[in-house]
Design an enzyme around this catalytic site. Structure first.
Site, mmCIF file in Angstrom:
data_model
loop_
_atom_site.group_PDB
_atom_site.id
_atom_site.type_symbol
_atom_site.label_atom_id
_atom_site.label_comp_id
_atom_site.label_asym_id
_atom_site.label_seq_id
_atom_site.Cartn_x
_atom_site.Cartn_y
_atom_site.Cartn_z
ATOM 1 N N VAL A 62 -37.562 -10.381 -0.701
ATOM 2 C CA VAL A 62 -37.072 -10.284 0.675
ATOM 3 C C VAL A 62 -36.021 -9.193 0.862
ATOM 4 O O VAL A 62 -35.672 -8.863 1.999
ATOM 5 C CB VAL A 62 -36.517 -11.640 1.173
ATOM 6 C CG1 VAL A 62 -37.583 -12.722 1.086
ATOM 7 C CG2 VAL A 62 -35.255 -12.045 0.422
ATOM 8 N N SER A 142 -28.056 -24.501 6.004
ATOM 9 C CA SER A 142 -27.349 -25.564 5.278
ATOM 10 C C SER A 142 -26.244 -26.099 6.168
ATOM 11 O O SER A 142 -25.688 -25.357 6.995
ATOM 12 C CB SER A 142 -26.742 -25.015 3.987
ATOM 13 O OG SER A 142 -25.869 -25.968 3.401
ATOM 14 N N TYR A 166 -21.452 -17.803 -0.263
ATOM 15 C CA TYR A 166 -22.649 -18.524 0.149
ATOM 16 C C TYR A 166 -22.529 -19.162 1.533
ATOM 17 O O TYR A 166 -23.354 -18.898 2.423
ATOM 18 C CB TYR A 166 -22.992 -19.597 -0.883
ATOM 19 C CG TYR A 166 -24.183 -20.443 -0.505
ATOM 20 C CD1 TYR A 166 -25.469 -19.932 -0.594
ATOM 21 C CD2 TYR A 166 -24.015 -21.761 -0.057
ATOM 22 C CE1 TYR A 166 -26.574 -20.710 -0.242
ATOM 23 C CE2 TYR A 166 -25.095 -22.538 0.287
ATOM 24 C CZ TYR A 166 -26.380 -22.012 0.197
ATOM 25 O OH TYR A 166 -27.459 -22.774 0.548
ATOM 26 N N LYS A 170 -24.674 -18.665 5.568
ATOM 27 C CA LYS A 170 -25.416 -19.635 6.361
ATOM 28 C C LYS A 170 -24.895 -19.677 7.798
ATOM 29 O O LYS A 170 -25.666 -19.856 8.747
ATOM 30 C CB LYS A 170 -25.360 -21.015 5.708
ATOM 31 C CG LYS A 170 -26.058 -21.068 4.350
ATOM 32 C CD LYS A 170 -27.522 -20.616 4.433
ATOM 33 C CE LYS A 170 -28.247 -20.723 3.123
ATOM 34 N NZ LYS A 170 -29.663 -20.289 3.207
#
Length: 243
Positions: A62, A142, A166, A170
């Site tokens: 991706v 998430s 991380y 999201k």
């Protein structure tokens, strides 16, 4: 949706992605297993086929423009179209994750996969999805991306550990998905965000409390929405997640 439905799941060679592919395939759909590792991808396809799923492999990194374009071309030329896209591929960016310690390179890598990768794949697949009678896009987010939750509690089961790379990806993905929903609101494309919960996968060192099968449920639900289903929403099994 029918047995002629064609779906693509990114990061589908293992964990939640594999179970999403298995769940959609159990409905009689043809399912593309998107993954960058040739061996793991083909092993997943073989396992799915052995379990009765009409699965096919899609070489897909991706983060690579040319590779994503080639994946779209492959799906169109060999399979004739695409009805459902599940953007599941993701990375943590590595450790440490404390904002005072995380490196810019870590943050850049996480954004490249978790946000730019989703945008790259959606835009490449949109010409195929636009021709579908019932197109669906599911972006796997998430609950840790919820700013409402992050500012309301420190419960790690609700918001995860401190995460400088991380979790913010999201939140970014959530914001981008809202913009897609606004642009596509006059089409028949439904695009939503799904949270699998705290699933035991190699992403978290298998510390999660849910199984990959349980984590796949929300994506399967959103991928199979009726034509009058929601769009631009942020969901977990229990319902809407606060932004």
């Amino acid at each position: 949706m029918s047995e002629n439905t064609i779906a693509l799941v990114t990061g589908a060679n293992k964990g939640i992605g594999y179970e999403i592919a298995a769940g959609l395939g159990a409905r009689g759909w043809k399912v593309g297993v998107g993954a960058r590792d040739d061996g793991r991808r083909e092993a997943a396809v073989e396992k799915l086929r052995a379990n009765g799923v009409d699965a096919f492999g899609v070489p897909l990194d991706v983060t690579d423009d040319a590779g994503v374009a080639a994946a779209a071309h492959l799906i169109e030329e060999v399979h004739g179209g695409l009805d459902v896209l599940v953007n599941n591929a993701g990375i943590t960016g590595g450790m440490p994750q404390n904002p005072t310690e995380v490196s810019i390179d870590q943050m850049r890598a996480a954004v490249e996969t978790n946000v730019f990768g989703v945008v790259r794949v959606i835009n490449a697949m949109l010409p195929l999805l636009r021709r579908s009678a019932a197109p669906r896009i599911v972006n796997m987010s998430s609950g840790v991306g919820s700013l409402a939750r992050q500012t309301a509690t420190d419960d790690p089961l609700a918001v995860g550990p401190i995460s400088g790379a991380y979790s913010p990806t999201k939140t970014y993905l959530n914001a981008v998905t809202i913009q897609y929903a606004k642009e596509l609101r006059d089409t028949n494309i439904l695009i939503n965000l799904g949270c699998p919960g705290f699933v035991a996968t190699d992403l978290n060192g298998f510390r999660g409390v849910r199984t990959p099968e349980e984590g796949a449920r929300i994506a399967i639900s959103l991928a199979t929405l009726p034509d009058d289903g929601p769009t631009g929403g942020y969901f977990e099994d229990a319902g809407l997640i606060p932004w």
